[in-house]
Design an enzyme around this catalytic site. Structure first.
Site, short mmCIF file in Angstrom:
data_model
loop_
_atom_site.label_atom_id
_atom_site.label_comp_id
_atom_site.label_asym_id
_atom_site.label_seq_id
_atom_site.Cartn_x
_atom_site.Cartn_y
_atom_site.Cartn_z
N THR A 265 0.82 -1.21 0.00
CA THR A 265 0.00 0.00 0.00
C THR A 265 0.86 1.27 0.00
O THR A 265 0.55 2.22 -0.71
CB THR A 265 -0.90 0.00 1.24
N PHE A 392 -7.25 5.00 5.47
CA PHE A 392 -6.72 4.00 6.40
C PHE A 392 -7.82 3.25 7.14
O PHE A 392 -7.58 2.66 8.19
CB PHE A 392 -5.76 4.69 7.40
N CYS A 399 -6.05 1.04 10.12
CA CYS A 399 -4.64 0.71 9.89
C CYS A 399 -3.76 1.02 11.10
O CYS A 399 -3.73 2.15 11.57
CB CYS A 399 -4.14 1.52 8.69
MN1 MNH Z 1 -2.58 -0.65 6.63
C1 MNH Z 1 -5.31 -2.16 8.06
C2 MNH Z 1 -4.64 1.03 4.47
C3 MNH Z 1 0.12 1.05 5.39
C4 MNH Z 1 -0.49 -2.60 8.52
N1 MNH Z 1 -4.60 -0.59 6.31
C5 MNH Z 1 -5.56 -1.26 7.05
C6 MNH Z 1 -6.86 -0.86 6.58
C7 MNH Z 1 -6.66 0.02 5.55
C8 MNH Z 1 -5.25 0.20 5.39
C9 MNH Z 1 -7.75 0.70 4.72
C10 MNH Z 1 -8.21 -1.35 7.13
C11 MNH Z 1 -8.72 -2.55 6.37
C12 MNH Z 1 -10.07 -3.05 6.85
O1 MNH Z 1 -10.82 -2.33 7.52
O2 MNH Z 1 -10.42 -4.17 6.48
N2 MNH Z 1 -2.31 0.74 5.15
C13 MNH Z 1 -3.28 1.30 4.39
C14 MNH Z 1 -2.67 2.27 3.49
C15 MNH Z 1 -1.33 2.28 3.77
C16 MNH Z 1 -1.10 1.31 4.83
C17 MNH Z 1 -3.44 3.09 2.46
C18 MNH Z 1 -0.22 3.09 3.17
C19 MNH Z 1 -0.36 4.19 2.51
N3 MNH Z 1 -0.54 -0.77 6.87
C20 MNH Z 1 0.39 0.09 6.35
C21 MNH Z 1 1.68 -0.18 6.93
C22 MNH Z 1 1.51 -1.22 7.82
C23 MNH Z 1 0.11 -1.59 7.78
C24 MNH Z 1 2.96 0.57 6.60
C25 MNH Z 1 2.51 -1.90 8.70
C26 MNH Z 1 3.69 -1.43 9.03
N4 MNH Z 1 -2.84 -2.14 7.98
C27 MNH Z 1 -1.84 -2.83 8.64
C28 MNH Z 1 -2.43 -3.81 9.53
C29 MNH Z 1 -3.83 -3.68 9.42
C30 MNH Z 1 -4.05 -2.61 8.44
C31 MNH Z 1 -1.66 -4.77 10.41
C32 MNH Z 1 -4.89 -4.46 10.17
C33 MNH Z 1 -5.18 -3.73 11.48
C34 MNH Z 1 -6.19 -4.44 12.36
O3 MNH Z 1 -7.23 -4.89 11.87
O4 MNH Z 1 -5.92 -4.52 13.55
#
Ligand code: MNH
Length: 454
Positions: A265, A392, A399
């Site tokens: 992402t 996010f 996130c």
């Molecule tokens: Mn990220 C959940 C978008 C970077 C780790 N992330 C989510 C969700 C979105 C999202 C939207 C929720 C999904 C859902 O509701 O089903 N994340 C992004 C975007 C970026 C991003 C647009 C960058 C730009 N994410 C990152 C990074 C990490 C990460 C960097 C780790 C270092 N994300 C996660 C994790 C979850 C998540 C782990 C799940 C969290 C949970 O449910 O507890």
């Protein structure tokens, strides 16, 4: 329930599947959203999905008392990869809260300050390759960088991304399993698995390989008692409220989860930001002059200095508005309720929020397609209702890596703007590739060192 707007059903039994291209489900649904309004339904192979994209209705879905994350069929297809890791866990699985509490310290301000020198060192590795000048494949290079960043900051593991000609085999296996999961999500549930015996075998082998790499990552840290990164916290700490530790199976699932979620992402976000910078010379000039003013020539930015790039951050925010690289999340009713005073939902029913459609709602003005970082100026931020910007996700399951991603991406954009003249190919037409996440496909930049004397 009352009938919802839906696309014309061309063939009664398989629904409006003819309107779905397996390669662009998100962009097809965005078109439907533009025609059908804030809530609609589309049927794919008899499976009906309700889309809720209107600003007021999404604000309602964001109420944590009445709604919670829903693990969609598409996310379920990732369970062989992520198990009950944070992203794929059901709300009620005990490992969700356990891991959430155990890993929270890895995203504190202190932790981010610890990662900063590593993020900067990896960015400099990218600069070494860009200093040669010429044409660069943006998404490929951003993917190398973000994978290296999560590997080294999270797990003390390097994929040597900048030292090898071919990507690490982990990457190829991971991309294939993601593609497989996306394909499974689109194929009819009964026929799909039969048609693709071979694909399933390949997928099994890929999964086994991914798990073996991860087992090596854990083994390398077996006798290390540090708690300074994600792996250290998982191996050496327990859930504060219960004293429970994560088991080995779950740790493997978390590592794969973070390697995937932590790089795909962010890589896409950086790529779209660079695309829009190259497309909008006025924006590029403003961003570049901000970096020059705030960081000076030959920058060696501290952690604190990254957040000072306010305009660069708005460029990123605006790129994530138009193309939120994790483009959907789903909400499930916890009680019988009505959404936005209009759409009734029974306890247990769920709806999908298509984030790029929400981000083009009329609350964003009458020209939502235009790239305008000033939408995120403090005044205009204050003037907008809550819950209309969700790159996010929302609530407790939003996130966990948000600050990590924003710090990394702002740092990298600042370093690139400071050092290079960035020129896109004027004949390039944006083509958004969907592989669960979004990326500008085939976008290249012509880079050259800036002439500082002028
Ligand atoms: Mn990220 C959940 C978008 C970077 C780790 N992330 C989510 C969700 C979105 C999202 C939207 C929720 C999904 C859902 O509701 O089903 N994340 C992004 C975007 C970026 C991003 C647009 C960058 C730009 N994410 C990152 C990074 C990490 C990460 C960097 C780790 C270092 N994300 C996660 C994790 C979850 C998540 C782990 C799940 C969290 C949970 O449910 O507890």
């Amino acid at each position: 329930a009352t009938a919802l707007p839906h696309p014309p059903r061309r063939i009664p039994l398989i629904g409006d599947v003819l309107g779905v291209s397996p390669k662009t489900p998100v962009q097809d649904s965005m078109r439907h959203a533009a025609e059908l309004g804030p809530v609609f339904e589309r049927k794919v192979f008899g499976r009906s999905i309700v889309f809720v994209n209107g600003a007021e209705m999404v604000a309602d879905l964001s109420d944590e008392k009445r709604f919670a994350k829903h693990v969609t069929p598409a996310i379920s297809n990732l369970r062989p990869l992520g198990g009950d890791g944070l992203f794929t866990a059901h709300n009620e699985e005990p490992n969700w809260r356990r891991a959430h509490e155990i890993l929270a310290p890895a995203f504190s301000r202190n932790a981010m300050q610890r990662y900063h020198p590593t993020m900067l060192a990896i960015t400099r590795q990218l600069l070494d390759t860009w200093d040669r000048g010429g044409e660069v494949d943006v998404a490929d290079d951003m993917t190398k960088l973000t994978l290296e960043t999560i590997g080294r900051t999270g797990f003390g593991y390097s994929f040597s991304s900048f030292e090898r000609a071919e990507p690490h085999p982990f990457v190829a296996a991971m991309v294939r399993t993601l593609r497989h999961a996306q394909r499974m999500a689109i194929q009819p549930p009964v026929i799909g698995p039969l048609l693709s015996r071979k694909a399933n075998q390949r997928n099994e082998a890929d999964l086994a390989f991914l798990h073996s790499v991860v087992a090596d990552v854990i083994e390398a840290r077996r006798n290390d008692t540090s708690t300074e990164d994600l792996l250290g916290l998982m191996l050496n700490t327990t859930q504060p409220s219960t004293g429970e530790a994560l088991d080995e199976d779950n740790i493997r699932h978390q590592i794969i989860t973070f390697l995937v979620a932590g790089h795909e992402t962010t890589s896409g976000a950086l790529s779209f930001a660079l695309y829009y910078l190259a497309r909008n010379p006025d924006v590029l000039a403003r961003a570049q002059s901000e970096v020059d003013k705030v960081w000076g020539a030959n920058p060696d930015p501290s952690y604190e200095e990254v957040a000072k790039l306010r305009y660069v951050r708005r460029v990123l925010d605006e790129a994530l508005r138009l193309w939120p690289t994790a483009p959907a999340f789903a909400r499930q009713a916890q009680v019988d309720t009505v959404v936005g005073g209009e759409y009734p939902m029974r306890k247990g029913q769920w709806a999908l929020v298509l984030i790029p459609a929400l981000h083009r709602d009329p609350v964003w003005g009458d020209d939502p397609e235009s790239f305008d970082p000033d939408r995120f100026s403090p005044e205009r931020n204050r003037a907008r209702p809550a819950h209309v910007y969700k790159p996010f996700g929302t609530g407790e399951r939003a996130c966990i890596g948000r600050q990590f991603a924003l710090h990394e991406a702002t740092l990298v954009l600042g370093m690139l703007l400071s050092r290079y003249e960035l020129r896109g190919d004027p004949s390039y037409r944006l083509k958004v590739q969907e592989l669960l996440t979004l990326k500008p496909e085939g976008f290249k930049l012509e880079v050259s060192l800036r002439d500082r004397a002028s």
